[in-house]
Design an enzyme around this catalytic site. Structure first.
Site, mmCIF file in Angstrom:
data_model
loop_
_atom_site.group_PDB
_atom_site.id
_atom_site.type_symbol
_atom_site.label_atom_id
_atom_site.label_comp_id
_atom_site.label_asym_id
_atom_site.label_seq_id
_atom_site.Cartn_x
_atom_site.Cartn_y
_atom_site.Cartn_z
ATOM 1 N N ASP A 1 0.802 -1.222 0.000
ATOM 2 C CA ASP A 1 0.000 0.000 0.000
ATOM 3 C C ASP A 1 0.834 1.271 0.000
ATOM 4 O OD1 ASP A 1 -2.560 -0.587 -0.430
ATOM 5 O OD2 ASP A 1 -3.258 -0.398 1.624
ATOM 6 N N ASP B 1 -11.389 38.574 -32.014
ATOM 7 C CA ASP B 1 -10.729 37.301 -32.283
ATOM 8 C C ASP B 1 -11.457 36.134 -31.604
ATOM 9 O OD1 ASP B 1 -8.492 36.026 -33.528
ATOM 10 O OD2 ASP B 1 -7.843 35.514 -31.496
ATOM 11 N N GLY C 1 -9.061 30.636 -35.263
ATOM 12 C CA GLY C 1 -10.106 31.147 -36.156
ATOM 13 C C GLY C 1 -9.786 31.109 -37.638
ATOM 14 N N LEU C 2 -8.612 31.621 -38.040
ATOM 15 C CA LEU C 2 -8.304 31.724 -39.472
ATOM 16 C C LEU C 2 -8.182 30.325 -40.078
ATOM 17 C CD1 LEU C 2 -7.625 33.489 -41.888
ATOM 18 C CD2 LEU C 2 -5.226 33.385 -41.199
HETATM 19 S S1 SF4 Z 1 -7.554 -2.234 -2.409
HETATM 20 FE FE1 SF4 Z 1 -7.092 -0.935 -0.649
HETATM 21 S S2 SF4 Z 1 -5.879 -2.216 0.698
HETATM 22 FE FE2 SF4 Z 1 -5.873 -3.199 -1.273
HETATM 23 S S3 SF4 Z 1 -4.023 -2.408 -2.298
HETATM 24 FE FE3 SF4 Z 1 -5.718 -1.068 -2.908
HETATM 25 S S4 SF4 Z 1 -5.645 0.571 -1.450
HETATM 26 FE FE4 SF4 Z 1 -4.467 -1.084 -0.562
#
Ligand code: SF4
Length: 524
Positions: A36, A290, A425-426
């Site tokens: 994580d 413009d 534009g042009l």
């Molecule tokens: S689902 Fe949630 S817990 Fe699992 S890797 Fe993704 S962020 Fe982390």
């Protein structure tokens, strides 16, 4: 279960990380599986921060699940406190940890630590990143300020007048991984200073625990990002009587309304109505000849609630575009976005499925898309010019240069960014007149330095080549030739309208005549 390839928002603990990483002296112990820590990269690479976010992960592995994961939490809390000695500690869990229910916040609260410990309960399976940020900010402030809540509320936002000082406001909501927050804060501070209003606390971005404790000293709270700060602002209003401003100052009209709102809450005389005209270049640029060709350009808008609402107003009131689609992934903001869409004669798209957004975009056949990083990809596939107005974003939307969205300078940045992807534009005029140039081909945008035409986009999307066997419709050679004469950026829309008209009238063959009948029908 929902099949998901891209998500607009991360899980709520990423929102909590945004609050911790935006502040100083706040540490976050996150009960989470190994891996994580990917979220660190959001801060070190997208925000390009020179330090790790203040987060300690328990990073448990499969083999830990057989043992005492609660003890693991306690060990990490102890180590984090010893090492970082924070002024306040956030403790929470990620999605996987939520399933094993170790209650890490409650465990930490039972450890008799000397600093305030905030137990974060963020339901990862029903809420998302912005909600997580808002909840964390709210719980942190509630925890730190609960001792200061007065028994009877007698806050007067005009008290500065008797006290012989300048009025003072807090700016609440800016955070890391928010859209252009760094420069919005500078711009709003400048704007308020010009009006003789001081800024007390800016939070969470750049604030410490002591700063949060000074929040009640201000006359008024400015809620810059409702997705992050609205729940906190309304708690401060209920418990301390401090009112807060509701207008988000993105766009010239909204910045003016914001100033009027802040002045009136503080008991000050309203600012001059033409200030925006003098201080921002957007009004004059947009009025100059413009920009005439911008009138009625069809725009599809999607993003978080605040930025989508602001964009809809700027497009329809300040740039002369026609909004043909408006939506948000922020379910919390569904109501105001629905109301804004209704006022524009549209039905709002409230969803977090990018494929649905892409389908709505293709259906509306706009000439410009204002969206998030996801819409940038979808628009590229469909061959439609696009500008990013909201998170989620990539690293290019955390630029080195000053680039606010709020205030007068923000409106300047917006004018440049939103007009830039459109054909100038042009060139638009010349390509409409002469279709056989070997270089300036259909769809070419020489100011962007690309080849345009078939090379600019996937030619199957919004293609000008009629699909054989499409509901038994057949385009005759002269119908096709006539369709090709329509400028490329509205051709998709004309093709869809003509086919819808042909189906409605039971006509199977589309000739040039059918095309003009359909045009007359939709104009009527
Ligand atoms: S689902 Fe949630 S817990 Fe699992 S890797 Fe993704 S962020 Fe982390």
């Amino acid at each position: 279960m929902q099949l998901t390839l891209w998500t607009y928002e991360g899980p709520p603990h990423v929102g909590a990380m945004r609050i911790a990483a935006s502040m100083h002296g706040v540490h976050y112990v996150l009960h989470a599986p190994q891996g994580d820590t990917y979220a660190d990269l959001l801060f070190t690479m997208i925000e390009r921060r020179g330090q790790r976010p203040p987060v300690t992960y328990t990073t448990f592995q499969a083999r830990d699940l057989g043992g005492d994961t609660a003890e693991l939490v306690k060990r990490h809390v102890r180590e984090a406190v010893d090492r970082f000695q924070p002024d306040a500690l956030l403790v929470g869990e990620s999605c996987t940890a939520e399933l094993i229910q170790d209650q890490p916040g409650a465990l930490a609260q039972g450890m008799e630590l000397t600093m305030p410990v905030v137990n974060l309960e963020l339901p990862a399976y029903s809420k998302k990143e912005n909600w997580g940020a808002a909840e964390t900010f709210y719980q942190l402030i509630r925890n730190l300020l609960k001792a200061q809540v007065p028994t009877d509320i007698n806050h007067d936002p005009k008290a500065w007048q008797q006290e012989g000082r300048r009025p003072r406001v807090n700016l609440l909501g800016p955070s890391l991984l928010g859209f252009r927050c760094r420069d919005d804060v500078l711009e709003v501070q400048k704007l308020l200073t010009l009006h003789g209003i001081d800024v007390g606390v800016v939070a969470p971005l750049g604030a410490g625990v002591e700063d949060l404790k000074r929040i009640p000293d201000a006359d008024l709270n400015v809620c810059l990002y409702p997705e992050v700060a609205e729940s906190t602002c309304s708690w401060l209003e209920r418990n301390f009587g401090i009112p807060f401003s509701r207008t988000v100052p993105i766009g010239v009209g909204a910045t003016h309304d914001f100033l009027v709102e802040v002045h009136s809450l503080l008991g000050m005389e309203a600012p001059a109505p033409d200030e925006g005209y003098k201080r921002s270049r957007l009004p004059w640029y947009s009025e100059s000849v413009d920009s005439t060709y911008l009138t009625g350009k069809r725009v599809f808008i999607f993003g978080d609630g605040s930025h989508a609402l602001a964009a809809a107003r700027i497009c329809s009131e300040e740039l002369g575009f026609t909004v043909v689609g408006l939506g948000t992934y922020s379910r919390e903001m569904a109501r105001p976005v629905r109301a804004a869409a209704k006022a524009l004669g549209l039905e709002a798209l409230i969803c977090d499925d990018y494929l649905e957004v892409e389908a709505a975009m293709a259906e509306a056949a706009p000439e410009l898309v204002l969206g998030t990083q996801m819409e940038r990809h979808s628009a590229k596939r469909l061959g439609i010019p696009c500008s990013v107005i909201s998170t989620p974003m990539h690293v290019q939307d955390v630029p080195a240069r000053m680039s606010p969205q709020m205030g007068w300078e923000g409106a300047n940045v917006i004018f440049d960014d939103w007009v830039h992807p459109l054909m100038m534009g042009l060139e638009e005029h010349l390509i409409g007149m002469f279709r056989h140039d070997f270089e300036f081909v259909d769809g070419h945008q020489s100011h962007l330095g690309h080849a345009g035409g078939a090379g600019a986009a996937d030619s199957s999307a919004l293609s000008d080549i009629p699909v054989e066997g499409d509901g038994a419709l057949h385009w005759t050679a002269d119908g096709e030739a006539e369709l090709k004469k329509i400028p490329f950026f509205v051709r998709g829309k004309v093709r869809r309208n003509t086919e819808a008209y042909a189906r409605d009238t039971g006509c199977r063959e589309i000739s040039s005549e059918t095309l003009y009948d359909a045009k007359a029908h939709f104009k009527a």
